[in-house]
Design an enzyme around this catalytic site. Structure first.
Site, short mmCIF file in Angstrom:
data_model
loop_
_atom_site.label_atom_id
_atom_site.label_comp_id
_atom_site.label_asym_id
_atom_site.label_seq_id
_atom_site.Cartn_x
_atom_site.Cartn_y
_atom_site.Cartn_z
N ASP A 100 2.63 -1.17 11.88
CA ASP A 100 2.57 -2.52 12.46
C ASP A 100 3.90 -3.28 12.30
OD1 ASP A 100 2.44 -2.71 9.73
OD2 ASP A 100 0.81 -4.17 9.68
N ARG A 113 -5.30 -2.50 9.03
CA ARG A 113 -5.30 -3.96 8.83
C ARG A 113 -5.57 -4.67 10.16
NH1 ARG A 113 -3.75 -6.44 4.22
NH2 ARG A 113 -2.65 -4.61 3.47
N ASP A 123 0.11 1.65 8.59
CA ASP A 123 -0.40 0.84 9.70
C ASP A 123 0.45 0.87 10.98
OD1 ASP A 123 -2.38 0.11 7.93
OD2 ASP A 123 -1.43 -1.78 7.38
N ARG A 146 0.75 -4.87 -5.20
CA ARG A 146 0.88 -6.05 -4.33
C ARG A 146 1.04 -7.21 -5.30
NH1 ARG A 146 -0.74 -3.99 0.59
NH2 ARG A 146 -2.50 -2.54 0.62
N THR A 176 4.43 2.09 5.56
CA THR A 176 3.01 1.68 5.65
C THR A 176 2.31 2.57 6.66
OG1 THR A 176 1.48 0.00 6.49
CG2 THR A 176 3.74 -0.18 7.26
N ASP A 215 5.32 -5.52 5.85
CA ASP A 215 5.76 -6.87 6.17
C ASP A 215 5.84 -7.78 4.93
OD1 ASP A 215 6.34 -8.24 8.77
OD2 ASP A 215 4.93 -9.70 7.94
N GLY A 217 0.82 -1.21 0.00
CA GLY A 217 0.00 0.00 0.00
C GLY A 217 0.85 1.25 0.00
O1 F6P Z 1 -1.54 -1.62 4.69
C1 F6P Z 1 -2.13 -0.40 4.43
C2 F6P Z 1 -3.61 -0.55 4.26
O2 F6P Z 1 -4.16 0.73 3.96
C3 F6P Z 1 -4.35 -1.20 5.42
O3 F6P Z 1 -4.59 -0.32 6.48
C4 F6P Z 1 -5.61 -1.68 4.72
O4 F6P Z 1 -6.16 -2.78 5.41
C5 F6P Z 1 -5.10 -2.09 3.37
O5 F6P Z 1 -3.87 -1.40 3.16
C6 F6P Z 1 -6.03 -1.79 2.23
O6 F6P Z 1 -5.44 -2.26 1.08
P1 F6P Z 1 -5.94 -1.92 -0.40
O7 F6P Z 1 -5.60 -0.49 -0.68
O8 F6P Z 1 -5.18 -2.85 -1.27
O9 F6P Z 1 -7.40 -2.13 -0.40
#
Ligand code: F6P
Length: 328
Positions: free
Chosen positions: A135, A177, A133, A77, A131, A108, A16
């Site tokens: 995390d 997440r 997050d 991704r 990120t 991660d 992301g």
């Molecule tokens: O990891 C960053 C994040 O924004 C998370 O908080 C969320 O769960 C996820 O990515 C959403 O991913 P996408 O943009 O692929 O829907």
């Protein structure tokens, strides 16, 4: 590999996007240029590595990006990088461009890909925590977290106006997440009535008590921040569970969603990203490989991928307790 063995490096963003990624790219490119290294930017993360989307980057290519959200290298991704064939193609492309080492900016999943790949093909990687997050183990903060929290707080401030005007109850869902960092910091920073995060058990009975107490002391509106990864199904799940209890308060659910991922990075994120991008090049030249960098207590940290990947990082108990004390 010692300092003189590295001539060409590649940098890419993966997973992301997060505000501050551009500041990190800029710091990598400029520190590399200062050390007379050649830098290639790989577009769209591991997918671009497989497809051969490499472009030479010089110091002027990263002018005027420090303030921009997203990532000028774009991101993805990559499913293909999970396959042996995908990684073999990526290795062939890195060899074709004579890349000695890579700097990966992501979360991660990005670090996991880097570890597997560097073990298979013996190409040094450095990982930078990018990120929203927050995390990732081994760093107090990740690039993008501060901006995301500021964006979420700004949104809650606005929601507060309507909650106050209509005496309503709002369940506001934030990203993260499986992590509750964004939710916890947003709740504390916005003065929310309660916060629900995956790391702390809050029963629905506890929440009902909070709402009843609020009512008893004449508080006419409430804002409850919910982490998207909460096991009860995010804000919508919680609102549905409490349906009968909260019917009188015209409950509303707001999911802030991807708004949190965009926008100009805060000063904190620009500073963090600049330090990490700079350190990444310095550490590569110092012979470090297959490590994730971070900052803990304002000092640079460096953990081997195998020590940082998959390790849980949990918000401090003291902050979780403080959030509920300050909400009374
Ligand atoms: O990891 C960053 C994040 O924004 C998370 O908080 C969320 O769960 C996820 O990515 C959403 O991913 P996408 O943009 O692929 O829907």
């Amino acid at each position: 590999m010692d300092r003189k063995d590295i001539r060409r490096i590649a940098v890419f963003t993966s997973g992301g996007d997060a505000p501050g990624m551009n500041a990190a790219i800029r710091a990598v490119v400029r520190t590399a240029a200062w050390n007379k290294l050649h830098v290639y930017g790989i577009e769209r993360g591991y997918d671009g590595m497989i497809d051969g989307h490499f472009k030479r980057m010089e110091r002027r290519d990263v002018a005027n990006i420090i303030q921009r959200g997203g990532t000028i290298l774009r991101t993805a991704r990559s499913e293909r990088f999970r396959t042996k064939e995908g990684r073999a193609q990526a290795a062939e492309n890195l060899r074709a461009y004579d890349i000695d080492a890579c700097i990966a900016i992501g979360g991660d999943g990005t670090f996991t890909g880097a570890q597997v790949f560097s073990e298979e093909y013996n190409i040094p990687f450095i990982g930078l925590p990018g990120t929203i997050d927050n995390d990732l183990f081994g760093t107090d903060y990740t690039i993008g977290f501060d901006t995301a929290v500021n964006t979420a707080i700004d949104a809650v401030d606005k929601i507060r106006d309507t909650a106050d005007s209509h005496n309503r109850l709002f369940f506001v869902e934030v990203m993260g997440r499986n992590s509750g960092y964004i939710a916890l910091h947003t709740a504390i920073g916005s003065g929310a009535s309660a916060v629900l995060i995956p790391e702390a058990e809050t029963s629905m009975d506890d929440l009902k008590v909070v709402l009843r107490k609020n009512k008893a002391r004449g508080k006419l509106f409430s804002i409850i921040i919910v982490a998207e990864g909460h096991p009860m199904g995010g804000a919508a799940g919680i609102a549905a569970t409490l349906k009968d209890e909260v019917a009188m308060m015209e409950p509303k659910v707001t999911v802030i969603g991807h708004l949190q991922r965009g926008g100009s990075p805060t000063a904190f994120d620009r500073m963090l990203a600049s330090r990490l991008g700079h350190n990444a090049v310095e550490e590569l030249l110092n012979g470090k490989e297959n490590v994730a960098l971070g900052v803990v207590n304002d000092l640079p940290t460096c953990y081997p991928f195998h020590e940082s990947i998959g390790r849980e990082k949990i918000p401090r108990e003291e902050l979780i307790k403080m959030a509920s004390i300050l909400a009374i």
